[in-house]
Design an enzyme around this catalytic site. Structure first.
Site, PDB file in Angstrom:
ATOM      1  N   ARG A 182       0.866  -1.178   0.000  1.00 35.08           N
ATOM      2  CA  ARG A 182       0.000   0.000   0.000  1.00 35.08           C
ATOM      3  C   ARG A 182       0.901   1.225   0.000  1.00 35.08           C
ATOM      4  O   ARG A 182       1.714   1.388   0.894  1.00 35.08           O
ATOM      5  CB  ARG A 182      -0.904   0.014   1.238  1.00 35.08           C
ATOM      6  CG  ARG A 182      -2.128   0.934   1.082  1.00 35.08           C
ATOM      7  CD  ARG A 182      -2.881   1.095   2.393  1.00 35.08           C
ATOM      8  NE  ARG A 182      -2.058   1.797   3.338  1.00 35.08           N
ATOM      9  CZ  ARG A 182      -1.937   1.483   4.633  1.00 35.08           C
ATOM     10  NH1 ARG A 182      -2.604   0.475   5.152  1.00 35.08           N
ATOM     11  NH2 ARG A 182      -1.150   2.175   5.427  1.00 35.08           N
ATOM     12  N   GLU A 198       5.099   6.859   2.405  1.00 31.59           N
ATOM     13  CA  GLU A 198       5.912   5.636   2.428  1.00 31.59           C
ATOM     14  C   GLU A 198       5.175   4.562   1.635  1.00 31.59           C
ATOM     15  O   GLU A 198       4.001   4.718   1.297  1.00 31.59           O
ATOM     16  CB  GLU A 198       6.119   5.127   3.864  1.00 31.59           C
ATOM     17  CG  GLU A 198       4.820   4.725   4.539  1.00 31.59           C
ATOM     18  CD  GLU A 198       4.992   3.749   5.692  1.00 31.59           C
ATOM     19  OE1 GLU A 198       6.068   3.168   5.860  1.00 31.59           O
ATOM     20  OE2 GLU A 198       3.998   3.549   6.423  1.00 31.59           O
ATOM     21  N   ASN A 209       4.177   0.530   2.095  1.00 29.12           N
ATOM     22  CA  ASN A 209       4.151  -0.575   3.064  1.00 29.12           C
ATOM     23  C   ASN A 209       4.192  -1.878   2.294  1.00 29.12           C
ATOM     24  O   ASN A 209       3.286  -2.170   1.518  1.00 29.12           O
ATOM     25  CB  ASN A 209       2.863  -0.527   3.880  1.00 29.12           C
ATOM     26  CG  ASN A 209       2.720   0.797   4.606  1.00 29.12           C
ATOM     27  OD1 ASN A 209       3.346   1.020   5.632  1.00 29.12           O
ATOM     28  ND2 ASN A 209       1.913   1.699   4.053  1.00 29.12           N
ATOM     29  N   SER A 255      -2.653  -2.876   6.102  1.00 29.22           N
ATOM     30  CA  SER A 255      -3.975  -3.260   6.611  1.00 29.22           C
ATOM     31  C   SER A 255      -5.091  -2.318   6.156  1.00 29.22           C
ATOM     32  O   SER A 255      -4.864  -1.360   5.440  1.00 29.22           O
ATOM     33  CB  SER A 255      -3.924  -3.346   8.131  1.00 29.22           C
ATOM     34  OG  SER A 255      -3.517  -2.116   8.656  1.00 29.22           O
ATOM     35  N   LYS A 260      12.550   2.342   5.315  1.00 26.72           N
ATOM     36  CA  LYS A 260      12.658   3.786   5.100  1.00 26.72           C
ATOM     37  C   LYS A 260      13.996   4.129   4.425  1.00 26.72           C
ATOM     38  O   LYS A 260      14.080   5.054   3.628  1.00 26.72           O
ATOM     39  CB  LYS A 260      12.540   4.526   6.435  1.00 26.72           C
ATOM     40  CG  LYS A 260      11.311   4.125   7.274  1.00 26.72           C
ATOM     41  CD  LYS A 260      10.095   4.914   6.909  1.00 26.72           C
ATOM     42  CE  LYS A 260       8.909   4.738   7.850  1.00 26.72           C
ATOM     43  NZ  LYS A 260       8.194   3.462   7.862  1.00 26.72           N
ATOM     44  N   LYS A 289      12.885   9.911  10.697  1.00 28.72           N
ATOM     45  CA  LYS A 289      12.262   8.584  10.736  1.00 28.72           C
ATOM     46  C   LYS A 289      13.262   7.464  11.022  1.00 28.72           C
ATOM     47  O   LYS A 289      14.226   7.307  10.271  1.00 28.72           O
ATOM     48  CB  LYS A 289      11.592   8.279   9.390  1.00 28.72           C
ATOM     49  CG  LYS A 289      10.483   9.231   9.004  1.00 28.72           C
ATOM     50  CD  LYS A 289       9.762   8.711   7.770  1.00 28.72           C
ATOM     51  CE  LYS A 289       8.546   9.549   7.460  1.00 28.72           C
ATOM     52  NZ  LYS A 289       7.732   8.933   6.381  1.00 28.72           N
ATOM     53  N   GLU A 324       8.027   0.455  11.552  1.00 28.03           N
ATOM     54  CA  GLU A 324       6.710   0.492  10.930  1.00 28.03           C
ATOM     55  C   GLU A 324       5.655   0.555  12.019  1.00 28.03           C
ATOM     56  O   GLU A 324       5.933   0.256  13.176  1.00 28.03           O
ATOM     57  CB  GLU A 324       6.475  -0.775  10.092  1.00 28.03           C
ATOM     58  CG  GLU A 324       7.508  -1.032   9.021  1.00 28.03           C
ATOM     59  CD  GLU A 324       7.478   0.000   7.919  1.00 28.03           C
ATOM     60  OE1 GLU A 324       6.397   0.538   7.648  1.00 28.03           O
ATOM     61  OE2 GLU A 324       8.545   0.296   7.361  1.00 28.03           O
ATOM     62  N   GLY A 325       4.452   0.913  11.617  1.00 30.93           N
ATOM     63  CA  GLY A 325       3.321   0.782  12.534  1.00 30.93           C
ATOM     64  C   GLY A 325       2.898   2.067  13.210  1.00 30.93           C
ATOM     65  O   GLY A 325       1.949   2.080  13.988  1.00 30.93           O
ATOM     66  N   ARG A 359      -7.408   7.618   5.215  1.00 29.76           N
ATOM     67  CA  ARG A 359      -7.378   7.740   6.679  1.00 29.76           C
ATOM     68  C   ARG A 359      -7.246   9.207   7.041  1.00 29.76           C
ATOM     69  O   ARG A 359      -6.515   9.938   6.375  1.00 29.76           O
ATOM     70  CB  ARG A 359      -6.186   6.963   7.256  1.00 29.76           C
ATOM     71  CG  ARG A 359      -6.320   5.460   7.139  1.00 29.76           C
ATOM     72  CD  ARG A 359      -5.036   4.778   7.564  1.00 29.76           C
ATOM     73  NE  ARG A 359      -3.933   5.176   6.708  1.00 29.76           N
ATOM     74  CZ  ARG A 359      -2.653   4.937   6.978  1.00 29.76           C
ATOM     75  NH1 ARG A 359      -2.323   4.308   8.081  1.00 29.76           N
ATOM     76  NH2 ARG A 359      -1.703   5.331   6.139  1.00 29.76           N
TER      77      ARG A 359
HETATM   78  P1  ADP Z   1       4.975   4.084   9.705  1.00 30.00           P
HETATM   79  O1  ADP Z   1       5.755   3.025   9.034  1.00 30.00           O
HETATM   80  O2  ADP Z   1       5.200   4.143  11.163  1.00 30.00           O
HETATM   81  O3  ADP Z   1       3.530   4.056   9.307  1.00 30.00           O
HETATM   82  P2  ADP Z   1       5.108   6.531   8.160  1.00 30.00           P
HETATM   83  O4  ADP Z   1       6.241   6.967   7.339  1.00 30.00           O
HETATM   84  O5  ADP Z   1       3.889   6.111   7.445  1.00 30.00           O
HETATM   85  O6  ADP Z   1       5.625   5.430   9.171  1.00 30.00           O
HETATM   86  O7  ADP Z   1       4.729   7.714   9.155  1.00 30.00           O
HETATM   87  C1  ADP Z   1       3.681   7.592  10.106  1.00 30.00           C
HETATM   88  C2  ADP Z   1       2.764   8.810  10.025  1.00 30.00           C
HETATM   89  O8  ADP Z   1       3.514  10.009  10.225  1.00 30.00           O
HETATM   90  C3  ADP Z   1       2.105   8.982   8.687  1.00 30.00           C
HETATM   91  O9  ADP Z   1       0.917   8.245   8.626  1.00 30.00           O
HETATM   92  C4  ADP Z   1       1.876  10.477   8.624  1.00 30.00           C
HETATM   93  O10 ADP Z   1       0.703  10.814   9.332  1.00 30.00           O
HETATM   94  C5  ADP Z   1       3.068  11.037   9.369  1.00 30.00           C
HETATM   95  N1  ADP Z   1       4.155  11.380   8.435  1.00 30.00           N
HETATM   96  C6  ADP Z   1       5.118  10.559   7.968  1.00 30.00           C
HETATM   97  N2  ADP Z   1       5.929  11.181   7.108  1.00 30.00           N
HETATM   98  C7  ADP Z   1       5.486  12.440   7.017  1.00 30.00           C
HETATM   99  C8  ADP Z   1       5.904  13.585   6.271  1.00 30.00           C
HETATM  100  N3  ADP Z   1       6.961  13.534   5.465  1.00 30.00           N
HETATM  101  N4  ADP Z   1       5.193  14.719   6.424  1.00 30.00           N
HETATM  102  C9  ADP Z   1       4.124  14.782   7.244  1.00 30.00           C
HETATM  103  N5  ADP Z   1       3.678  13.752   7.976  1.00 30.00           N
HETATM  104  C10 ADP Z   1       4.338  12.578   7.856  1.00 30.00           C
HETATM  105 MG    MG Z   2       2.674   4.540   7.521  1.00 31.83          MG
END
Ligand code: ADP
Ligand code: MG
Length: 474
Positions: free
Chosen positions: A125, A144, A146, A151, A305, A364, A368-369, A450
């Site tokens: 996703r 990102e 996944n 899910s 990442k 970051k 994940e999660g 979401r």
């Molecule tokens: P995870 O693997 O923990 O889901 P993500 O990269 O999806 O990591 O980041 C988790 C959440 O943080 C995202 O769902 C988003 O809400 C926020 N986020 C992540 N990267 C960014 C970004 N570059 N700018 C703004 N918000 C972000």
């Molecule tokens: Mg995410």
């Protein structure tokens, strides 16, 4: 980007009436979750959190996200087969990040033995936000991708109907009829069924590898039921069960309790806390087997990442997808600024840049999660602490995406109804199947929207921050 129901948002009696209808509709449609108190029993369940109203999504960006999904499928698949790239890209990370290092060790071990698996199934996703640029024109920017346990493809298949009914109750039948149908769970099941069929043993089962705590079971059941409907047998097991009862025969066919397993679909295994030594052993057994793993460990690593950051370097996409110029252009258009914190002059500059202006970035780790990223003052403090040590290479830096907020109501059990300023994240589900070197299926199979209140920087639905939504294209 405003949705055409700003007028009703402040009509509190109408909103209250609609919220009651919405919750009952969600329960009837099966937008369900087990409760925090009883996460492993279905005696008491509740609705999964969702927005009262659909959220506006620019249709051009929505189409762009669908149009690039097959490219991303192809890219992830290419990375998973490129040992040199994975080795080179993750070299600095695995020196400092034990979890990625452990996954990588299994990856090399399995390659050294020689792969028994010949059919590959990817379910991913790709998540995006709509960045409001300097001139206010929104742009699609990837958060990102996944590649393991992505899910909500099940529950989100049922939210459009709920939101349609809410709009009707609020006197917007015309708008209700514009909501798009969406059924990722069917697409995910089609992919699993295809992999099962190519595995070629009609009596073999599909194994969902599930967590100890199973609050989100209904999301998985949506996919499971699609498989049962195709007369494919599904079993649900944990790593612990595999450790105790899993075995390989001389051809490395995987057996659970004497039953052959054709496909292992991981809804678990992406965080360090999933593993003790026995569970690592179970993971290794699964990876060594002939069964189709979704994902195999190489594809899990392709979703880190660190890999995402390296993809944004000039020339990398071209090297990974030679001859696919248009796909490369489509993929690159979705990238936000990503920066390496590897040791050396480049990383020093990046660290200094982030410390000087932390609100422009997200820091970051390889996790994940949800709930792991660092923002603002916290980002600055952590980076100052690790800036001169190799520990900093366990992180990547990313430009912070800044979407324009919109008002909505987030419905959660036992919470008061209250209007919030919200931002949304769009995910597109991709599925592909490869036999040997031939891609026999490559599709975008649905979407997930979401939405969360702006005050939460991080976190998904499972983390209790975001809620399920339905896009309303504008
Ligand atoms: P995870 O693997 O923990 O889901 P993500 O990269 O999806 O990591 O980041 C988790 C959440 O943080 C995202 O769902 C988003 O809400 C926020 N986020 C992540 N990267 C960014 C970004 N570059 N700018 C703004 N918000 C972000
Ligand atoms: Mg995410």
């Amino acid at each position: 980007m405003a949705a055409p129901w700003e007028d009703v948002l402040r009509d509190i009696p109408a909103i209250q009436e609609a919220a009651v209808v919405a919750v009952d509709a969600a329960l009837l449609q099966g937008v369900l979750m087990r409760t925090e108190g009883q996460p492993n029993a279905s005696d008491v369940v509740n609705f999964a959190p969702f927005t009262l109203l659909p959220s506006a999504v620019p249709s051009a960006l929505f189409e762009q996200a669908y149009a690039v999904q097959q490219d991303f499928n192809m890219l992830v698949d290419a990375i998973s087969q490129n040992k040199e790239f994975l080795e080179h890209t993750l070299a600095s990370t695995i020196k400092v990040d034990d979890f990625t290092a452990r996954l990588f060790r299994i990856y090399t071990q399995v390659l050294e033995e020689g792969l028994a698996q010949s059919v590959f199934l990817g379910i991913n996703r790709s998540d995006y936000m709509f960045d409001s640029g300097v001139d206010g024109t929104p742009a699609l920017k990837q958060i990102e991708i996944n590649t393991i346990a992505a899910s909500f493809g099940g529950l989100t298949s049922r939210t459009a109907v709920v939101h349609g009914q809410v709009l009707k109750v609020l006197g917007k039948p015309q708008e209700a009829s514009h909501l798009l149908p969406n059924n990722p769970s069917r697409g995910l099941a089609l992919g699993i069924a295809k992999a099962w069929e190519l595995y070629g043993s009609p009596s073999a089962v599909v194994m969902f590898l599930v967590e100890e705590v199973q609050r989100n079971i209904f999301d998985q059941r949506c996919v499971e039921n699609e498989l049962w409907n195709r007369n494919i047998r599904v079993i649900r097991k944990r790593f612990r069960d595999v450790f105790e009862k899993g075995s390989l025969d001389e051809a490395r066919r995987l057996y659970m309790d004497g039953q052959e397993v054709a496909v292992v679909y991981y809804r678990e295994g992406y965080v360090p806390s999933s593993y003790d030594e026995q569970n690592w052993e179970a993971r290794l057994l699964l990876e060594r087997s002939r069964a189709v793993k979704c994902p195999d460990i190489a594809t899990q690593l392709a979703g880190t990442k660190k890999v995402q950051q390296e993809l944004s370097r000039p020339g990398t996409l071209e090297r990974l997808l030679p001859g696919h110029t248009e796909a490369v252009t489509r993929i690159r258009a979705t990238f936000a600024g990503l920066y390496s914190l590897d040791m050396g002059a480049e990383g020093d500059k990046v660290a200094a840049m982030a410390i000087a202006d932390p609100d422009r970035f997200v820091l970051k780790p390889q996790r994940e999660g949800g709930g792991n990223n660092l923002y603002g003052e916290e980002l600055r403090q952590v980076l100052e602490k690790v800036r001169d040590s190799p520990e900093r290479t366990s992180y990547i830096l990313m430009d912070k995406i800044k979407p324009r907020p919109a008002m909505n109501y987030l419905l959660r059990a036992h919470r008061p109804l209250q209007v919030s300023e919200c931002i949304s994240e769009l995910g597109i589900f991709g599925v592909y199947v490869r036999r040997g070197s031939e891609l026999v299926l490559n599709e975008a199979v649905g979407h997930l929207l979401r939405t969360k209140a702006v005050e939460h920087a991080d976190g998904g639905v499972a983390a209790g921050v975001a809620v399920l939504d339905t896009p309303y294209l504008v």
